[in-house]
Design a protein around this motif. Structure first.
Motif, PDB file in Angstrom:
ATOM      1  N   VAL A 201       4.168  -2.615  10.014  1.00 42.73           N
ATOM      2  CA  VAL A 201       5.291  -2.241   9.167  1.00 42.73           C
ATOM      3  C   VAL A 201       5.355  -0.718   9.133  1.00 42.73           C
ATOM      4  CG1 VAL A 201       3.920  -2.244   7.037  1.00 42.73           C
ATOM      5  CG2 VAL A 201       6.380  -2.671   6.918  1.00 42.73           C
ATOM      6  N   THR A 202       6.537  -0.174   8.946  1.00 37.86           N
ATOM      7  CA  THR A 202       6.708   1.269   8.795  1.00 37.86           C
ATOM      8  C   THR A 202       6.908   1.578   7.316  1.00 37.86           C
ATOM      9  OG1 THR A 202       7.678   1.466  10.991  1.00 37.86           O
ATOM     10  CG2 THR A 202       8.108   3.270   9.447  1.00 37.86           C
ATOM     11  N   ALA A 203       6.145   2.517   6.813  1.00 36.64           N
ATOM     12  CA  ALA A 203       6.258   2.915   5.409  1.00 36.64           C
ATOM     13  C   ALA A 203       7.611   3.561   5.163  1.00 36.64           C
ATOM     14  CB  ALA A 203       5.137   3.884   5.041  1.00 36.64           C
ATOM     15  N   GLY A 204       8.091   3.447   3.935  1.00 34.48           N
ATOM     16  CA  GLY A 204       9.368   4.050   3.559  1.00 34.48           C
ATOM     17  C   GLY A 204       9.234   5.545   3.351  1.00 34.48           C
ATOM     18  N   ALA A 205      10.328   6.148   2.932  1.00 35.63           N
ATOM     19  CA  ALA A 205      10.358   7.587   2.694  1.00 35.63           C
ATOM     20  C   ALA A 205       9.401   8.010   1.587  1.00 35.63           C
ATOM     21  CB  ALA A 205      11.778   8.034   2.357  1.00 35.63           C
ATOM     22  N   ASP A 206       9.072   7.076   0.664  1.00 36.93           N
ATOM     23  CA  ASP A 206       8.119   7.375  -0.412  1.00 36.93           C
ATOM     24  C   ASP A 206       6.681   7.036  -0.025  1.00 36.93           C
ATOM     25  OD1 ASP A 206       8.180   4.614  -0.389  1.00 36.93           O
ATOM     26  OD2 ASP A 206       8.503   4.415  -2.557  1.00 36.93           O
ATOM     27  N   GLY A 207       6.463   6.529   1.202  1.00 39.23           N
ATOM     28  CA  GLY A 207       5.125   6.164   1.669  1.00 39.23           C
ATOM     29  C   GLY A 207       4.735   4.736   1.332  1.00 39.23           C
TER      30      GLY A 207
ATOM     31  N   SER B  66      -5.016   0.163  10.058  1.00 40.50           N
ATOM     32  CA  SER B  66      -4.894   1.498  10.634  1.00 40.50           C
ATOM     33  C   SER B  66      -3.468   1.991  10.399  1.00 40.50           C
ATOM     34  CB  SER B  66      -5.212   1.485  12.131  1.00 40.50           C
ATOM     35  OG  SER B  66      -4.308   0.647  12.819  1.00 40.50           O
ATOM     36  N   GLU B  67      -3.283   3.293  10.601  1.00 37.98           N
ATOM     37  CA  GLU B  67      -1.955   3.872  10.462  1.00 37.98           C
ATOM     38  C   GLU B  67      -1.784   4.953  11.514  1.00 37.98           C
ATOM     39  OE1 GLU B  67      -1.385   5.814   6.682  1.00 37.98           O
ATOM     40  OE2 GLU B  67      -2.988   7.225   7.037  1.00 37.98           O
ATOM     41  N   VAL B  68      -0.534   5.177  11.874  1.00 35.32           N
ATOM     42  CA  VAL B  68      -0.201   6.262  12.786  1.00 35.32           C
ATOM     43  C   VAL B  68       0.784   7.157  12.054  1.00 35.32           C
ATOM     44  CG1 VAL B  68       0.842   6.898  14.983  1.00 35.32           C
ATOM     45  CG2 VAL B  68      -0.578   4.842  14.826  1.00 35.32           C
ATOM     46  N   VAL B  69       0.391   8.420  11.892  1.00 36.33           N
ATOM     47  CA  VAL B  69       1.240   9.430  11.265  1.00 36.33           C
ATOM     48  C   VAL B  69       1.528  10.468  12.342  1.00 36.33           C
ATOM     49  CG1 VAL B  69       1.434  11.134   9.425  1.00 36.33           C
ATOM     50  CG2 VAL B  69       0.131   9.031   9.034  1.00 36.33           C
ATOM     51  N   GLY B  70       2.770  10.537  12.782  1.00 38.32           N
ATOM     52  CA  GLY B  70       3.093  11.411  13.903  1.00 38.32           C
ATOM     53  C   GLY B  70       2.389  10.894  15.141  1.00 38.32           C
ATOM     54  N   SER B  71       1.527  11.701  15.744  1.00 35.60           N
ATOM     55  CA  SER B  71       0.751  11.260  16.908  1.00 35.60           C
ATOM     56  C   SER B  71      -0.711  11.005  16.555  1.00 35.60           C
ATOM     57  CB  SER B  71       0.840  12.319  18.013  1.00 35.60           C
ATOM     58  OG  SER B  71       0.280  13.541  17.554  1.00 35.60           O
ATOM     59  N   ARG B  72      -1.041  11.046  15.259  1.00 39.61           N
ATOM     60  CA  ARG B  72      -2.430  10.906  14.814  1.00 39.61           C
ATOM     61  C   ARG B  72      -2.686   9.490  14.297  1.00 39.61           C
ATOM     62  NH1 ARG B  72      -4.706  12.060   9.529  1.00 39.61           N
ATOM     63  NH2 ARG B  72      -2.560  12.413   8.927  1.00 39.61           N
TER      64      ARG B  72
ATOM     65  N   GLY C  42       0.824  -1.198   0.000  1.00 35.22           N
ATOM     66  CA  GLY C  42       0.000   0.000   0.000  1.00 35.22           C
ATOM     67  C   GLY C  42       0.856   1.244   0.000  1.00 35.22           C
ATOM     68  N   ARG C  43       0.181   2.369   0.085  1.00 37.25           N
ATOM     69  CA  ARG C  43       0.863   3.649   0.101  1.00 37.25           C
ATOM     70  C   ARG C  43       0.160   4.525   1.138  1.00 37.25           C
ATOM     71  NH1 ARG C  43       4.709   5.216  -2.554  1.00 37.25           N
ATOM     72  NH2 ARG C  43       4.514   3.616  -4.146  1.00 37.25           N
TER      73      ARG C  43
END
Length: 193
Positions: A30-36, A54-60, A10-11
């Motif tokens: 898994v953690t997405a790469g620098a390209d997402g 689900s995903e966590v971006v920063g604290s969101r 995914g992206r």
């Protein structure tokens, strides 16, 4: 799919943490790469199962709308299920339209996206019995025959998957407990190139 796992990709936002969780509590991350971009190998079970994404971006933290269904062989390996909307199959492009899933909810018609995929949700209640779905485009046509009958009682797991002659029937519950039925058709047979 390789024997015991299905590769999911995914992206998302760069460096976001992606989590897939089963109702039984097992989770994969898994953690997405620098390209997402991200990839993850999820184990295949002998029965259909649902994973929340689900995903966590920063604290969101952001929860996906719907579930990822992972299916045992044969047929489609994984499909995104969404209540009240079409289901998104994870499929390769083909020269003819592929009927990948029919979701029995109220809805409308859809046009293919830039990747050639489309999803159609009937705007009327389908009666029990035999049905045929057909898709046509400038590059070809395809059709699928399917039988529709009463679904099973869902208890314990939020999904009951039944293998039929050329599809998987998924009877599943939304997080709010609303019953859904989705047919996931096998990819069309292609000539060996």
């Amino acid at each position: 799919m390789d024997g015991g796992s299905v590769a999911l990709a995914g992206r998302t936002d760069p460096e976001a943490r992606v989590r897939l969780q089963s109702p039984d509590g097992s989770a994969y991350g898994v953690t997405a790469g620098a390209d997402g971009g991200w990839t993850l190998a999820a184990p295949v079970a002998p029965v259909a199962r649902l994973l929340s994404v689900s995903e966590v971006v920063g604290s969101r933290a952001v929860q996906s709308v719907g579930y990822l269904a992972v299916l045992p062989a044969p047929g489609q390996a994984a499909i995104m299920l969404r209540a009240g909307g079409g289901s998104q199959a994870f499929a390769s492009a083909s020269s003819a339209p592929w009927i990948s899933a029919i979701d029995f909810d109220d809805g409308g018609e859809a046009r293919p996206g830039s990747d050639g995929r489309f999803s159609v949700t009937p705007t009327f209640l389908l009666k029990p019995g035999l049905h045929e779905a057909e898709a046509q485009s400038a590059v070809g046509q395809n059709h699928a025959n399917f039988a529709l009958g009463a679904g099973p009682t869902i208890s314990g797991s939020p999904v009951v998957g039944q293998r039929q002659s050329s599809d998987w029937r998924l009877d599943w519950l939304t997080p709010a407990g609303a019953p859904q039925t989705t047919l996931v058709f096998d990819p069309p047979q292609t000539s060996g190139h």
